[in-house]
Design an enzyme around this catalytic site. Structure first.
Site, PDB file in Angstrom:
ATOM      1  N   LYS A 123      71.492  26.802  52.883  1.00  0.00           N
ATOM      2  CA  LYS A 123      70.757  26.010  53.882  1.00  0.00           C
ATOM      3  C   LYS A 123      71.391  24.619  54.025  1.00  0.00           C
ATOM      4  O   LYS A 123      72.181  24.202  53.166  1.00  0.00           O
ATOM      5  CB  LYS A 123      69.290  25.883  53.448  1.00  0.00           C
ATOM      6  CG  LYS A 123      69.087  25.114  52.144  1.00  0.00           C
ATOM      7  CD  LYS A 123      67.638  25.204  51.661  1.00  0.00           C
ATOM      8  CE  LYS A 123      67.442  24.464  50.346  1.00  0.00           C
ATOM      9  NZ  LYS A 123      66.082  24.667  49.800  1.00  0.00           N
TER      10      LYS A 123
ATOM     11  N   ARG B 272      53.280  24.242  48.127  1.00  0.00           N
ATOM     12  CA  ARG B 272      54.040  23.918  49.331  1.00  0.00           C
ATOM     13  C   ARG B 272      53.866  25.091  50.284  1.00  0.00           C
ATOM     14  O   ARG B 272      52.742  25.359  50.682  1.00  0.00           O
ATOM     15  CB  ARG B 272      55.510  23.649  48.946  1.00  0.00           C
ATOM     16  CG  ARG B 272      56.284  22.932  50.016  1.00  0.00           C
ATOM     17  CD  ARG B 272      57.697  22.602  49.577  1.00  0.00           C
ATOM     18  NE  ARG B 272      58.535  23.773  49.399  1.00  0.00           N
ATOM     19  CZ  ARG B 272      59.817  23.733  49.043  1.00  0.00           C
ATOM     20  NH1 ARG B 272      60.409  22.579  48.800  1.00  0.00           N
ATOM     21  NH2 ARG B 272      60.516  24.839  48.915  1.00  0.00           N
TER      22      ARG B 272
ATOM     23  N   HIS C  80      58.572  30.032  44.258  1.00  0.00           N
ATOM     24  CA  HIS C  80      59.466  28.884  44.012  1.00  0.00           C
ATOM     25  C   HIS C  80      58.821  27.984  42.966  1.00  0.00           C
ATOM     26  O   HIS C  80      57.617  27.750  43.003  1.00  0.00           O
ATOM     27  CB  HIS C  80      59.651  28.140  45.337  1.00  0.00           C
ATOM     28  CG  HIS C  80      60.836  27.216  45.395  1.00  0.00           C
ATOM     29  ND1 HIS C  80      62.071  27.533  44.920  1.00  0.00           N
ATOM     30  CD2 HIS C  80      60.956  25.969  45.922  1.00  0.00           C
ATOM     31  CE1 HIS C  80      62.912  26.518  45.141  1.00  0.00           C
ATOM     32  NE2 HIS C  80      62.261  25.558  45.736  1.00  0.00           N
TER      33      HIS C  80
ATOM     34  N   ARG D 236      68.225  32.557  42.811  1.00  0.00           N
ATOM     35  CA  ARG D 236      68.309  31.985  44.159  1.00  0.00           C
ATOM     36  C   ARG D 236      68.803  30.529  44.087  1.00  0.00           C
ATOM     37  O   ARG D 236      68.138  29.619  44.567  1.00  0.00           O
ATOM     38  CB  ARG D 236      66.912  32.065  44.770  1.00  0.00           C
ATOM     39  CG  ARG D 236      66.852  32.264  46.262  1.00  0.00           C
ATOM     40  CD  ARG D 236      65.413  32.508  46.714  1.00  0.00           C
ATOM     41  NE  ARG D 236      64.529  31.445  46.332  1.00  0.00           N
ATOM     42  CZ  ARG D 236      63.394  31.578  45.632  1.00  0.00           C
ATOM     43  NH1 ARG D 236      62.950  32.763  45.277  1.00  0.00           N
ATOM     44  NH2 ARG D 236      62.676  30.529  45.305  1.00  0.00           N
TER      45      ARG D 236
ATOM     46  N   TYR E 157      76.461  -7.810  56.825  1.00  0.00           N
ATOM     47  CA  TYR E 157      75.205  -8.305  57.406  1.00  0.00           C
ATOM     48  C   TYR E 157      74.289  -8.934  56.376  1.00  0.00           C
ATOM     49  O   TYR E 157      74.064  -8.358  55.308  1.00  0.00           O
ATOM     50  CB  TYR E 157      74.444  -7.156  58.073  1.00  0.00           C
ATOM     51  CG  TYR E 157      75.125  -6.560  59.265  1.00  0.00           C
ATOM     52  CD1 TYR E 157      75.564  -7.340  60.331  1.00  0.00           C
ATOM     53  CD2 TYR E 157      75.309  -5.180  59.339  1.00  0.00           C
ATOM     54  CE1 TYR E 157      76.171  -6.764  61.427  1.00  0.00           C
ATOM     55  CE2 TYR E 157      75.913  -4.592  60.442  1.00  0.00           C
ATOM     56  CZ  TYR E 157      76.352  -5.393  61.489  1.00  0.00           C
ATOM     57  OH  TYR E 157      76.953  -4.826  62.568  1.00  0.00           O
TER      58      TYR E 157
ATOM     59  N   CYS F  67      77.006  -0.706  56.336  1.00  0.00           N
ATOM     60  CA  CYS F  67      76.710  -0.753  57.770  1.00  0.00           C
ATOM     61  C   CYS F  67      76.723   0.662  58.344  1.00  0.00           C
ATOM     62  O   CYS F  67      76.904   1.632  57.615  1.00  0.00           O
ATOM     63  CB  CYS F  67      77.742  -1.618  58.487  1.00  0.00           C
ATOM     64  SG  CYS F  67      77.967  -3.243  57.724  1.00  0.00           S
ATOM     65  N   MET F  68      76.564   0.780  59.646  1.00  0.00           N
ATOM     66  CA  MET F  68      76.511   2.103  60.256  1.00  0.00           C
ATOM     67  C   MET F  68      77.824   2.873  60.062  1.00  0.00           C
ATOM     68  O   MET F  68      77.802   4.069  59.782  1.00  0.00           O
ATOM     69  CB  MET F  68      76.194   1.987  61.755  1.00  0.00           C
ATOM     70  CG  MET F  68      76.002   3.344  62.410  1.00  0.00           C
ATOM     71  SD  MET F  68      75.677   3.222  64.175  1.00  0.00           S
ATOM     72  CE  MET F  68      74.079   2.426  64.180  1.00  0.00           C
ATOM     73  N   ASP F  69      78.937   2.169  60.202  1.00  0.00           N
ATOM     74  CA  ASP F  69      80.240   2.843  60.219  1.00  0.00           C
ATOM     75  C   ASP F  69      81.175   2.405  59.108  1.00  0.00           C
ATOM     76  O   ASP F  69      82.279   2.923  59.019  1.00  0.00           O
ATOM     77  CB  ASP F  69      80.966   2.544  61.543  1.00  0.00           C
ATOM     78  CG  ASP F  69      80.049   2.710  62.732  1.00  0.00           C
ATOM     79  OD1 ASP F  69      79.582   3.836  62.931  1.00  0.00           O
ATOM     80  OD2 ASP F  69      79.781   1.707  63.421  1.00  0.00           O
TER      81      ASP F  69
HETATM   82  C1  LIG Z   1      66.330  25.117  48.464  1.00  0.00           C
HETATM   83  C2  LIG Z   1      65.711  26.305  47.863  1.00  0.00           C
HETATM   84  C3  LIG Z   1      66.343  26.990  46.815  1.00  0.00           C
HETATM   85  C4  LIG Z   1      67.558  26.441  46.094  1.00  0.00           C
HETATM   86  O1  LIG Z   1      67.167  25.353  45.297  1.00  0.00           O
HETATM   87  P1  LIG Z   1      68.187  24.615  44.331  1.00  0.00           P
HETATM   88  O2  LIG Z   1      67.360  23.674  43.557  1.00  0.00           O
HETATM   89  O3  LIG Z   1      69.183  23.926  45.216  1.00  0.00           O
HETATM   90  O4  LIG Z   1      68.836  25.660  43.507  1.00  0.00           O
HETATM   91  C5  LIG Z   1      65.792  28.185  46.388  1.00  0.00           C
HETATM   92  N1  LIG Z   1      64.664  28.671  46.962  1.00  0.00           N
HETATM   93  C6  LIG Z   1      64.010  28.022  47.942  1.00  0.00           C
HETATM   94  C7  LIG Z   1      62.761  28.602  48.504  1.00  0.00           C
HETATM   95  C8  LIG Z   1      64.502  26.811  48.415  1.00  0.00           C
HETATM   96  O5  LIG Z   1      63.840  26.162  49.384  1.00  0.00           O
END
Ligand SMILES: *Cc1c(COP(=O)(O)O)cnc(C)c1O
Length: 400
Positions: free
Chosen positions: A44, A142, A182, A238, A284, A331-333
């Site tokens: 992701k 969550r 999770h 995962r 800045y 800064c931005m850049d």
């Molecule tokens: C992001 C995520 C992971 C991976 O988590 P890490 O801490 O980067 O290993 C696994 N499962 C779910 C549902 C996540 O949102």
């Protein structure tokens, strides 16, 4: 005369180098820790800033059997690139493109009854059976359907999700291919929630199997759990962060303690170098002032590229064989470092962070300097900065 525009590429004065061999070897290290369980590499957020498609290919080359993403467009992009491995996508809002996802053979991670309803409707319009993995909230609080019996038979409960899934399986609108949850506290393996969530997940799986569901994969372990709680591996782990070689639990172990190699190096070329006297305010708001004659070095990366503004005056970069702290505000850049009397020239390479093997700071060092986590340091590096891929079959610069 009209002038002709050329299409010669114009270089960007910074780059993110991604070591694909490191990604493949990190997946190998995670597999070794996971016994018989397979690895779902989480890609992701543009593979945590490393580049979705090249990182996914490297993870598969390293032995990952699944890919995981949060958002459906990420899953569709993997399919559009020709990746045929199983893909799970788990974060949706009403109106998500479930029909397209079903046609693309993406497993849909579902947390709520409304999601199952929408997926079943989409399955009917496509004439295909949707592949679904049910997500249970075993204590993270969550997403995921709520497990605990104190909840009241509401449509947000695990029982409601399981019952509806079973009915939709009977009409072949869906097939439940997986069950997952999770962790809240996997980076603190002795925290009581780690054990409690494992027990709760076992209950949730048992309830689903009693109802007649026959999932192929049951999974709960993110990077931290994969590395510290092998008993939670079930059929799949995962991990995300660890795939990219960063430690998910810096209090417990560094990347190298866990056998991981950081895959991302962020580099820039020095832009302007100038001698200034003492008393010169820098950037800045002049939050930094030179204390004597010195050399200021301007580096062409800023918060628009992912350098946190909170790194102002805190994080260090590696230039001329030494670490130097950022002087004044990011800064931005661009940002500035004060290198004293060190000879530095325009065009010279500056390393913001990397694996640390040459003395450069790591993403973990940046996270500690800024007061955040290494996840945020790497994922923030934005699309303006070109990625360069090394250590893979198709090395070189690539569009993502
Ligand atoms: C992001 C995520 C992971 C991976 O988590 P890490 O801490 O980067 O290993 C696994 N499962 C779910 C549902 C996540 O949102």
């Amino acid at each position: 005369m009209t002038e002709q525009h050329t299409t010669a590429p114009v270089p960007f004065p910074a780059r993110v180098v991604v070591d694909l061999a490191a990604i493949a070897s990190n997946v190998g290290a995670l597999r070794e820790r996971s016994g018989a369980a397979g690895v779902m590499a989480v890609v992701k957020a543009d593979a945590y800033g490393h580049g979705l498609v090249p990182a996914a290919r490297a993870a598969l080359a390293g032995g990952a059997s699944w890919l995981g993403v949060a958002q459906l467009p990420e899953a569709i992009a993997l399919r559009a690139a020709g990746i045929t491995a199983p893909v799970l996508s788990w974060l949706h809002a009403p109106g998500a493109g479930f029909a397209e996802a079903i046609r693309a053979d993406i497993d849909l991670g579902l947390s709520a009854v409304w999601m199952l309803d929408e997926v079943a409707a989409a399955a009917r319009t496509t004439g295909r059976t949707a592949r679904v993995q049910l997500k249970v909230d075993t204590g993270l609080g969550r997403n995921g359907a709520y497990l605990f019996p104190a909840s009241t038979g509401a449509a947000t409960d695990w029982s409601a999700l399981v019952d509806l899934a079973r009915r939709l399986e009977a009409e072949e609108a869906i097939r439940v291919t997986g069950l997952f949850t999770h962790f809240a506290y996997a980076d603190a393996p002795d925290h009581p929630t780690v054990r409690a969530q494992q027990e709760a997940f076992a209950e949730a799986v048992a309830e689903a199997e009693r109802a007649g569901l026959r999932p192929e994969v049951r999974h709960m372990s993110n990077s931290a759990a994969t590395l510290t709680t092998p008993a939670a591996a079930w059929d799949l782990v995962r991990p995300g962060l660890a795939v990219y070689g960063l430690t998910p639990a810096p209090e417990i172990g560094s990347s190298s303690d866990f056998g991981l190699v950081p895959a991302m190096t962020a580099l820039a070329q020095v832009s302007v170098v100038k001698r200034v006297p003492g008393g010169q305010g820098v950037s800045y708001g002049h939050t930094y002032t030179t204390t004597g004659p010195t050399t200021l070095v301007d580096i062409p990366l800023g918060y628009a590229d992912g350098v946190p503004r909170h790194a102002s005056g805190l994080a260090e970069v590696f230039v001329g064989g030494q670490r130097h702290r950022i002087a004044g505000r990011v800064c931005m850049d661009q940002f500035v470092v004060d290198v004293g009397d060190l000879p530095v020239r325009a065009g010279q390479e500056v390393v913001l962070f990397g694996p640390g093997t040459r003395g450069e700071p790591t993403a973990q060092d940046w996270a500690e300097a800024v007061g955040t986590i290494n996840y945020e340091i790497v994922t923030r590096f934005g699309p303006r900065v070109p990625r360069e891929y090394v250590g893979g079959p198709g090395g070189g610069q690539e569009a993502r």
